[in-house]
Write a protein that holds these residues in place. Structure first.
Motif, PDB file in Angstrom:
ATOM      1  N   GLN A  21      28.850  -9.359  23.183  1.00 49.91           N
ATOM      2  CA  GLN A  21      30.026  -9.896  22.526  1.00 49.91           C
ATOM      3  C   GLN A  21      30.895  -8.784  21.952  1.00 49.91           C
ATOM      4  OE1 GLN A  21      29.098 -12.676  19.440  1.00 49.91           O
ATOM      5  NE2 GLN A  21      31.231 -13.240  19.054  1.00 49.91           N
ATOM      6  N   PHE A  22      30.247  -7.764  21.406  1.00 45.88           N
ATOM      7  CA  PHE A  22      30.999  -6.645  20.858  1.00 45.88           C
ATOM      8  C   PHE A  22      31.747  -5.886  21.957  1.00 45.88           C
ATOM      9  CE2 PHE A  22      31.165  -2.109  19.792  1.00 45.88           C
ATOM     10  CZ  PHE A  22      31.917  -2.165  18.639  1.00 45.88           C
TER      11      PHE A  22
ATOM     12  N   GLN B 115      32.804  -7.112  24.785  1.00 44.79           N
ATOM     13  CA  GLN B 115      33.912  -7.945  25.239  1.00 44.79           C
ATOM     14  C   GLN B 115      35.068  -7.898  24.247  1.00 44.79           C
ATOM     15  OE1 GLN B 115      34.146  -9.419  28.172  1.00 44.79           O
ATOM     16  NE2 GLN B 115      36.233 -10.094  27.671  1.00 44.79           N
ATOM     17  N   THR B 116      34.741  -7.922  22.954  1.00 43.93           N
ATOM     18  CA  THR B 116      35.788  -7.842  21.938  1.00 43.93           C
ATOM     19  C   THR B 116      36.516  -6.505  22.007  1.00 43.93           C
ATOM     20  OG1 THR B 116      34.472  -9.287  20.506  1.00 43.93           O
ATOM     21  CG2 THR B 116      36.253  -8.031  19.471  1.00 43.93           C
ATOM     22  N   ARG B 117      35.764  -5.439  22.231  1.00 46.45           N
ATOM     23  CA  ARG B 117      36.394  -4.127  22.336  1.00 46.45           C
ATOM     24  C   ARG B 117      37.308  -4.044  23.546  1.00 46.45           C
ATOM     25  NH1 ARG B 117      32.732   1.195  22.845  1.00 46.45           N
ATOM     26  NH2 ARG B 117      32.397   0.264  24.904  1.00 46.45           N
TER      27      ARG B 117
ATOM     28  N   ASP C 146      38.888  -6.564  24.914  1.00 52.60           N
ATOM     29  CA  ASP C 146      40.074  -7.369  24.611  1.00 52.60           C
ATOM     30  C   ASP C 146      41.043  -6.600  23.716  1.00 52.60           C
ATOM     31  OD1 ASP C 146      38.950  -9.380  26.097  1.00 52.60           O
ATOM     32  OD2 ASP C 146      38.122 -10.451  24.365  1.00 52.60           O
ATOM     33  N   LEU C 147      40.499  -5.894  22.730  1.00 53.41           N
ATOM     34  CA  LEU C 147      41.362  -5.111  21.858  1.00 53.41           C
ATOM     35  C   LEU C 147      42.027  -3.968  22.608  1.00 53.41           C
ATOM     36  CD1 LEU C 147      39.114  -4.901  18.648  1.00 53.41           C
ATOM     37  CD2 LEU C 147      41.201  -6.248  18.951  1.00 53.41           C
TER      38      LEU C 147
END
Length: 299
Positions: free
Chosen positions: A268-269, A271-273, A275-276
């Motif tokens: 999840q981390f 994927q979030t990175r 996206d950012l």
């Protein structure tokens, strides 16, 4: 015929031959490390002149040579030799050649500085720090408006060479690398307040925390002046939230569940990175287009 003025002619002949083949002792020129600029010192030793001078005053009773014969190393030279080795992680020969010092002297300097620093470990690294408890709370609250935080705990793997012996497999982490899993706690000013650096890389983070001396003190509810401190109460609530599992659950099942949760969090981390990063690139493209449009309008 023997000479009447010399008792033992053979001994005198040996002395003459020894002097003929004897090499003259040469003392290498060693510059004072504190005579250079702060940029030079920080680039090589990761400390400024004031920082090195402070460490010298701190370690001088433990590392100062008892004699000044044969141009013995001074305290600043000994400290700088050890810090150059710590900062670069290179070979002893390389550190010695840089300062015209033998490999044996470099080895002795690194050992004596390391052992002296280890004696002062509990003086500087203490949880929650040397300041009042409300100061780190206010500092953390000023960063992210998160109340009642007294420290940030995390774990990191320090890679090591492959050890020999029957326990070599214990040091292999989940990335198939040999490492030591280190637990560290820091305050809002990035000052280390607690360290646990004795577990092999295969050990899970939660197990290291449960086995640490800090966790034992908090779990036992150690009292100070008849009342639990705010640290104890806050950490006990955190422990109760972190370690909630049935008594019938085996340790292996707990470790397996924690590994799965950790891997899910890492995915999840990541994927979030991503996206950012994608959002940042889109913003940069739009900003560039806006600047180009403004430049054309001005022309």
């Amino acid at each position: 015929m023997a000479c009447p003025f010399i008792d033992e002619v053979v001994d005198e002949g040996a002395i003459i031959i020894r002097r003929a083949f004897q090499r003259e002792r040469t003392f290498r020129d060693r510059a004072d490390p504190l005579a250079f600029s702060d940029y030079y010192l920080h680039e090589r030793y990761r400390f400024s002149r004031e920082g090195i001078a402070y460490i010298c005053r701190l370690l001088s009773p433990h590392i100062a040579n008892s004699t000044g014969r044969n141009k013995a190393l001074t305290v600043p030279q000994t400290v700088c030799i050890a810090h150059r080795f710590f900062a670069s992680g290179t070979f002893l020969y390389t550190v010695g050649d840089a300062g015209n010092i033998s490999k044996a002297s470099v080895c002795r300097s690194v050992r004596i500085v390391y052992r002296s620093l280890k004696k002062l470990l509990n003086v500087f690294i203490t949880f929650p720090g040397h300041r009042a408890i409300h100061i780190p709370k206010q500092a953390f609250y000023g960063i992210a408006a998160f109340p009642n935080v007294i420290g940030a705990l995390d774990f990191t793997h320090v890679r090591i060479k492959r050890p020999s012996g029957p326990h070599e497999a214990d040091f292999v982490n989940r990335k198939s690398l040999h490492s030591i899993n280190v637990q560290m706690i820091g305050d809002a000013d990035c000052i280390i307040t607690n360290v646990e650096a004795k577990w092999p890389g295969s050990v899970h983070d939660s197990r290291i925390f449960r086995a640490s001396s800090l966790s034992h003190q908090l779990a036992q509810g150690r009292k100070r002046k008849g009342k639990k401190t705010q640290i104890m109460e806050a950490m006990e609530r955190g422990i109760n939230m972190l370690i909630q599992h049935d008594k019938d659950t085996t340790a292996a099942e707990v470790e397996q569940r924690l590994d799965k949760e950790h891997m899910a969090w890492e995915r999840q981390f990541q994927q979030t990175r991503l996206d950012l990063e994608r959002a940042r690139l889109e913003f940069e493209m739009k900003r560039q287009e806006a600047e180009d449009r403004c430049a054309r309008d001005i022309q």
